[in-house]
Design an enzyme around this catalytic site. Structure first.
Site, PDB file in Angstrom:
ATOM      1  N   THR A  83       0.790  -1.254   0.000  1.00  9.68           N
ATOM      2  CA  THR A  83       0.000   0.000   0.000  1.00  9.68           C
ATOM      3  C   THR A  83       0.813   1.290   0.000  1.00  9.68           C
ATOM      4  O   THR A  83       0.220   2.365  -0.077  1.00  9.68           O
ATOM      5  CB  THR A  83      -1.016   0.078   1.175  1.00  9.68           C
ATOM      6  OG1 THR A  83      -0.353   0.469   2.387  1.00  9.68           O
ATOM      7  CG2 THR A  83      -1.801  -1.203   1.345  1.00  9.68           C
ATOM      8  N   ASP A  84       2.144   1.225   0.062  1.00 15.42           N
ATOM      9  CA  ASP A  84       2.903   2.491   0.031  1.00 15.42           C
ATOM     10  C   ASP A  84       4.189   2.341  -0.776  1.00 15.42           C
ATOM     11  O   ASP A  84       5.269   2.772  -0.347  1.00 15.42           O
ATOM     12  CB  ASP A  84       3.213   2.963   1.453  1.00 15.42           C
ATOM     13  CG  ASP A  84       3.606   4.453   1.501  1.00 15.42           C
ATOM     14  OD1 ASP A  84       3.267   5.198   0.545  1.00 15.42           O
ATOM     15  OD2 ASP A  84       4.244   4.871   2.483  1.00 15.42           O
ATOM     16  N   LEU A  85       4.065   1.757  -1.955  1.00 15.20           N
ATOM     17  CA  LEU A  85       5.227   1.622  -2.833  1.00 15.20           C
ATOM     18  C   LEU A  85       5.536   2.955  -3.488  1.00 15.20           C
ATOM     19  O   LEU A  85       4.650   3.618  -4.033  1.00 15.20           O
ATOM     20  CB  LEU A  85       4.957   0.559  -3.904  1.00 15.20           C
ATOM     21  CG  LEU A  85       4.770  -0.865  -3.383  1.00 15.20           C
ATOM     22  CD1 LEU A  85       4.277  -1.787  -4.499  1.00 15.20           C
ATOM     23  CD2 LEU A  85       6.068  -1.399  -2.775  1.00 15.20           C
ATOM     24  N   ASN A  89      10.812   4.182  -0.933  1.00 12.28           N
ATOM     25  CA  ASN A  89      10.740   2.917  -0.208  1.00 12.28           C
ATOM     26  C   ASN A  89      11.389   1.765  -0.963  1.00 12.28           C
ATOM     27  O   ASN A  89      11.126   0.597  -0.660  1.00 12.28           O
ATOM     28  CB  ASN A  89       9.282   2.576   0.112  1.00 12.28           C
ATOM     29  CG  ASN A  89       8.733   3.442   1.234  1.00 12.28           C
ATOM     30  OD1 ASN A  89       9.487   4.045   2.004  1.00 12.28           O
ATOM     31  ND2 ASN A  89       7.417   3.526   1.339  1.00 12.28           N
ATOM     32  N   THR A 143       0.884   6.925  -0.804  1.00  9.58           N
ATOM     33  CA  THR A 143       1.294   8.318  -0.949  1.00  9.58           C
ATOM     34  C   THR A 143       0.653   8.874  -2.221  1.00  9.58           C
ATOM     35  O   THR A 143       0.572   8.197  -3.236  1.00  9.58           O
ATOM     36  CB  THR A 143       2.829   8.405  -1.026  1.00  9.58           C
ATOM     37  OG1 THR A 143       3.366   7.874   0.194  1.00  9.58           O
ATOM     38  CG2 THR A 143       3.294   9.839  -1.224  1.00  9.58           C
TER      39      THR A 143
END
Length: 288
Positions: A83-85, A89, A143
């Protein structure tokens, strides 16, 4: 502790090919959970920034993309959704780099150089927002720049939201700039339509009440009428179609890369490529 549990699950099932950061230990220090990780290098975003947002060579993007998709496939097999690639990261395994001429000179005539990683090996980090597929999902994830349309429209989300983020990341690595540089939902949707064409009507009709304000009579994006400023309208107009964006940066690989990105950036999550399907795409068979 949820993140610790997820990291331990990833490490338990890893056979050396997960491309996920490895937890070494964790401890509670004065009611603060501290996690010890393997030592890694800078993020892909750090390298872009160091090179004044000059894009990576396509062959390197191909290698990064393959490893990223391997990592996503591994997570999805464990029923985990990152959910936050995003480039921040994705870390290089090594800090070693090589300097290559940029073939552009400064105003004083001096040659400019770019720093490229000596090794292309990467690891995905930051599992603080990772969710299990079968648990209750928060309404907003990812994001902003890497957020899938189904999240913005309140349609619910699952594994495909990670693949949308992968598509956005690959374009950014090829162009040097985030594809959707926005902080507002209507502008974000307008940017998507500028690059990818109109949103499907069935997704618009299914949008939750909070997203209804972005459309006129329930079928057409309220753009540019609903724009908050002229600068916003200009930001959308500045974007080009996906095919043209890739053609400006990918040279010989542009047709296979464009096709891959079209599969990763399908509006309808059920039609989007899975990580395993994407790994079989011809773009990755072009590897030297």
């Amino acid at each position: 502790m949820i993140e610790v549990d997820i990291l331990q699950l990833i490490a338990k099932n890893d056979r050396g090919s997960s491309r996920c950061v490895q937890i070494r230990n964790w401890f509670d220090y004065r009611d603060h959970i501290c996690i010890v990780f393997e030592k890694l290098g800078p993020s892909l975003y750090d390298i872009l920034k160091r090179n004044r947002y000059h894009p990576f060579p396509v062959d390197l993007v191909r290698e990064f993309g393959r490893q990223l998709l391997e990592s996503v496939a591994y997570m999805h097999d464990l029923r985990l959704i990152h959910t936050d690639l995003k480039p921040e990261n994705i870390l290089l395994e090594s800090s070693e780099s090589i300097k290559i001429p940029d073939f552009k000179r400064t105003t004083s005539g001096a040659m400019q150089y770019r720093c490229l990683p000596k090794s292309s090996a990467i690891k995905v980090i930051d599992f603080g927002s990772t969710a299990y597929d079968n648990q209750n999902h928060s309404s907003i994830v990812s994001t902003r720049h890497y957020r899938a349309p189904e999240v913005i429209l309140g349609l619910g989300w699952s594994y495909p939201c990670d693949l949308w983020s992968v598509g956005c990341i690959l374009i950014e690595l090829c162009t040097g700039e985030a594809l959707f540089q926005t902080h507002e939902n209507l502008e974000h949707l307008a940017m998507m339509e500028r690059v990818l064409g109109p949103l499907p009507e069935h997704m618009i009709r299914g949008a939750n009440r909070g997203a209804e304000m972005y459309f006129r009579r329930g079928s057409r994006l309220n753009w540019p009428e609903g724009a908050v400023s002229r600068e916003s309208i200009r930001a959308v107009k500045k974007l080009d179609s996906l095919q043209n964006l890739v053609a400006q940066n990918a040279d010989s690989s542009r047709s296979s890369l464009t096709d891959l990105l079209r599969g990763l950036l399908k509006y309808n999550p059920s039609e989007r490529l899975t990580a395993q399907e994407a790994l079989k795409h011809p773009f990755f068979k072009d590897m030297a």
